[in-house]
Design an enzyme around this catalytic site. Structure first.
Site, mmCIF file in Angstrom:
data_model
loop_
_atom_site.group_PDB
_atom_site.id
_atom_site.type_symbol
_atom_site.label_atom_id
_atom_site.label_comp_id
_atom_site.label_asym_id
_atom_site.label_seq_id
_atom_site.Cartn_x
_atom_site.Cartn_y
_atom_site.Cartn_z
ATOM 1 N N ASP A 37 39.806 39.070 27.290
ATOM 2 C CA ASP A 37 41.187 38.885 28.627
ATOM 3 C C ASP A 37 41.978 39.373 27.861
ATOM 4 O OD1 ASP A 37 39.577 37.796 30.001
ATOM 5 O OD2 ASP A 37 40.789 35.932 30.299
ATOM 6 N N HIS A 47 40.177 36.965 23.919
ATOM 7 C CA HIS A 47 41.186 37.817 24.248
ATOM 8 C C HIS A 47 41.643 39.000 23.287
ATOM 9 C CE1 HIS A 47 42.465 33.924 26.106
ATOM 10 N NE2 HIS A 47 42.919 34.823 26.741
HETATM 11 ZN ZN LIG Z 1 45.213 36.251 31.397
#
Ligand SMILES: [Zn+2]
Length: 224
Positions: free
Chosen positions: A44, A189
């Site tokens: 993400d 991430h």
């Molecule tokens: Zn996010």
């Protein structure tokens, strides 16, 4: 009695709004059915300057991943977005601004966030985007309404690395490998060197255990 019910409802609402796995406002996919040793690595908040190193590692270990991209980041790193697509990974929508005020946005403003990012995604992939992951895992009635309007498939996770919260690589790595199971969706991430270091170890582990990573689109087709 009513006060208790009301407090109970408010409590549930707050809880539902902050834990996507509860599927309280939206039904999200947080794992998938598969007979193979497949899992889905997801990243993400990119693309960022760290994404190329993630792509190098995925290529070296022949794994495919899904990148839930922020629209603003797609505008900042168009070449990296192109590379994600060219290397066979999936790009999907993670809103345009990733604002921490998103919980207060109205339905129309949310739809604008979604559409703005979908336009950017379509320019890269040549296809309409159907997948969305809510920032911070937050859902509420406005987000649910906007998601239904867009007809998105909402993608959650069942293995949360906490790679933006926990400092120690070792702790993050152990959290993931202790939970990895076929059909799992791992939340990472592509925003730090720490995650890249964890990813390198995770890919070695996956290779040893004969796990392969597939895209979310592929997970959905495995499920059927
Ligand atoms: Zn996010």
């Amino acid at each position: 009695m009513y006060v208790v019910l009301l407090l109970g409802f408010l409590g549930m609402t707050a809880w539902g709004a902050f834990d996507i796995r509860l599927n309280y406002f939206l039904s999200a996919i947080s794992s998938f059915k598969t007979n193979e040793n497949s899992i889905a690595l997801t990243f993400d908040d990119g693309p960022t300057a760290f994404t190329p190193q993630v792509l190098d590692l995925l290529a070296r270990y022949q794994m495919k991943a899904t990148f839930f991209c922020i629209g603003k980041q797609l505008e900042s790193y168009p070449e990296i977005a192109q590379r994600i697509q060219a290397e066979g990974h999936q790009l999907a929508n993670h809103t345009y601004s990733h604002s921490n005020q998103m919980g207060f946005f109205g339905t129309q403003k949310l739809i604008e966030e979604f559409e703005q990012t979908d336009i950017l995604l379509e320019k890269i992939t040549g296809k309409k985007n159907n997948f969305f992951r809510p920032p911070f895992g937050v859902t509420n009635p406005h987000i649910a309404q906007a998601v239904r309007k867009m007809k998105y498939q909402v993608i959650g996770w069942n293995i949360r690395s906490l790679d933006t919260v926990i400092e120690e690589e070792e702790v993050i790595y152990q959290r993931i490998v202790s939970k990895v199971n076929k059909g799992g969706i791992v939340l990472l991430h592509d925003t730090s060197l720490k995650t890249i270091a964890v990813l390198e170890r995770l890919l070695v582990f996956m290779k040893e255990k004969k796990y392969k990573s597939v895209t979310i689109a592929e997970c959905i087709s495995l499920k059927k």
